[in-house]
Design an enzyme around this catalytic site. Structure first.
Site, mmCIF file in Angstrom:
data_model
loop_
_atom_site.group_PDB
_atom_site.id
_atom_site.type_symbol
_atom_site.label_atom_id
_atom_site.label_comp_id
_atom_site.label_asym_id
_atom_site.label_seq_id
_atom_site.Cartn_x
_atom_site.Cartn_y
_atom_site.Cartn_z
ATOM 1 N N GLY A 1 0.851 -1.194 0.020
ATOM 2 C CA GLY A 1 0.110 0.204 -0.099
ATOM 3 C C GLY A 1 0.974 1.394 0.157
ATOM 4 O O GLY A 1 1.926 1.307 0.618
ATOM 5 N N GLN B 1 3.242 9.859 0.653
ATOM 6 C CA GLN B 1 4.542 9.284 0.989
ATOM 7 C C GLN B 1 5.789 9.485 -0.196
ATOM 8 O O GLN B 1 6.874 9.218 -0.105
ATOM 9 C CB GLN B 1 4.612 7.719 1.036
ATOM 10 C CG GLN B 1 3.628 7.476 2.322
ATOM 11 C CD GLN B 1 3.320 5.986 2.419
ATOM 12 O OE1 GLN B 1 2.465 5.139 2.053
ATOM 13 N NE2 GLN B 1 4.282 5.104 3.074
ATOM 14 N N CYS C 1 5.877 -0.160 7.389
ATOM 15 C CA CYS C 1 5.290 0.859 6.632
ATOM 16 C C CYS C 1 6.774 1.472 5.636
ATOM 17 O O CYS C 1 7.670 1.399 6.335
ATOM 18 C CB CYS C 1 5.122 2.279 7.326
ATOM 19 S SG CYS C 1 4.601 3.718 6.381
ATOM 20 N N LEU C 2 6.205 1.601 4.377
ATOM 21 C CA LEU C 2 7.410 2.118 3.757
ATOM 22 C C LEU C 2 8.114 3.466 4.143
ATOM 23 O O LEU C 2 9.355 3.572 3.790
ATOM 24 C CB LEU C 2 7.075 2.178 2.116
ATOM 25 C CG LEU C 2 6.625 0.833 1.398
ATOM 26 C CD1 LEU C 2 6.095 1.225 -0.030
ATOM 27 C CD2 LEU C 2 7.838 -0.095 1.525
ATOM 28 N N HIS D 1 -4.686 2.072 7.852
ATOM 29 C CA HIS D 1 -3.206 2.497 7.801
ATOM 30 C C HIS D 1 -2.887 3.453 6.633
ATOM 31 O O HIS D 1 -2.586 4.726 6.827
ATOM 32 C CB HIS D 1 -2.220 1.302 7.570
ATOM 33 C CG HIS D 1 -0.763 1.546 7.456
ATOM 34 N ND1 HIS D 1 0.024 0.930 8.273
ATOM 35 C CD2 HIS D 1 -0.236 2.467 6.379
ATOM 36 C CE1 HIS D 1 1.209 1.491 7.916
ATOM 37 N NE2 HIS D 1 1.002 2.243 7.010
ATOM 38 N N GLU D 2 -3.466 3.275 5.436
ATOM 39 C CA GLU D 2 -3.219 4.284 4.233
ATOM 40 C C GLU D 2 -3.952 5.549 4.491
ATOM 41 O O GLU D 2 -3.582 6.689 4.330
ATOM 42 C CB GLU D 2 -3.591 3.803 3.102
ATOM 43 C CG GLU D 2 -2.803 2.617 2.674
ATOM 44 C CD GLU D 2 -1.141 2.742 2.774
ATOM 45 O OE1 GLU D 2 -0.819 3.975 2.542
ATOM 46 O OE2 GLU D 2 -0.490 1.798 2.814
ATOM 47 N N HIS E 1 -2.345 7.890 6.919
ATOM 48 C CA HIS E 1 -1.381 8.888 6.066
ATOM 49 C C HIS E 1 -1.920 9.942 5.511
ATOM 50 O O HIS E 1 -1.201 11.127 5.615
ATOM 51 C CB HIS E 1 -0.586 7.986 4.868
ATOM 52 C CG HIS E 1 0.370 7.050 5.317
ATOM 53 N ND1 HIS E 1 1.596 7.185 5.765
ATOM 54 C CD2 HIS E 1 0.581 5.564 4.958
ATOM 55 C CE1 HIS E 1 2.228 6.491 5.973
ATOM 56 N NE2 HIS E 1 1.743 5.351 5.438
HETATM 57 ZN ZN ZN Z 1 2.351 3.378 5.587
#
Ligand code: ZN
Length: 173
Positions: A46, A51, A93-94, A135-136, A139
């Site tokens: 995701g 990000q 998370c990235l 989660h997204e 963000h």
């Molecule tokens: Zn994330």
């Protein structure tokens, strides 16, 4: 499609609240294509636009475990209902590289959003999909999963990441 740089914590940009997309046009579709490519390359399941430094309410995901890709696109996603029951997943998370923690979130959620073509859609999600969406969407509000941890745990992670960032910068001369 272009692979874009993923911002990592600590970065004040990740804390910014993303703004609503007015219209799903070719620019937004190009953004989603780039995001998807960046996410596959990372690899992750995701990615939110913020990000890669674009503060727009756009998310891409792909939870397929096999080779066959099945991308999901969410523009202006909104949670309209959440279940009372929680479920826990070990999240990463990235933008928080190498860190994982068990996070509790509502097990199911019902969302509305615009799809790749700008059509209004609704989705009832549960399990991994529900967790991922939440989660997204976090963000888009400038929230990272580490915000749910204790102050001590969170500050340890942030400290570690800033150290790693500094040593990385030293190499890039
Ligand atoms: Zn994330």
């Amino acid at each position: 499609m272009t692979i874009r740089k993923i911002l990592t914590e600590p970065d004040p940009f990740l804390r910014q609240k993303s703004t609503k997309v007015e219209k799903v046009d070719d620019n937004i579709r190009k953004l989603m294509d780039d995001m998807l490519e960046t996410m596959y390359e990372a690899p992750g399941i995701g990615l939110a636009a913020i990000q890669i430094g674009v503060p727009k309410r756009v998310i891409v995901m792909d939870l397929a475990k096999d080779e066959k890709k099945s991308p999901l696109y969410f523009v202006n996603p909104e949670i309209i209902l959440k279940s009372q029951n929680n479920s826990a997943y070990e999240e990463g998370c990235l933008s928080v590289p190498g860190q994982f923690a068990e996070i509790n979130r509502p097990e199911k959620c019902h969302i509305k959003y615009l799809d790749y073509r700008g059509e209004s859609k609704e989705l009832k999600a549960e399990g991994l999909l529900a967790t991922c969406i939440q989660h997204e969407i976090d963000h888009l509000e400038g929230i990272l999963f580490i915000d749910y941890l204790s102050k001590l745990k969170k500050s340890m992670i942030v400290k570690k990441l800033s150290k790693e960032k500094k040593s990385l910068e030293r190499i890039v001369v």
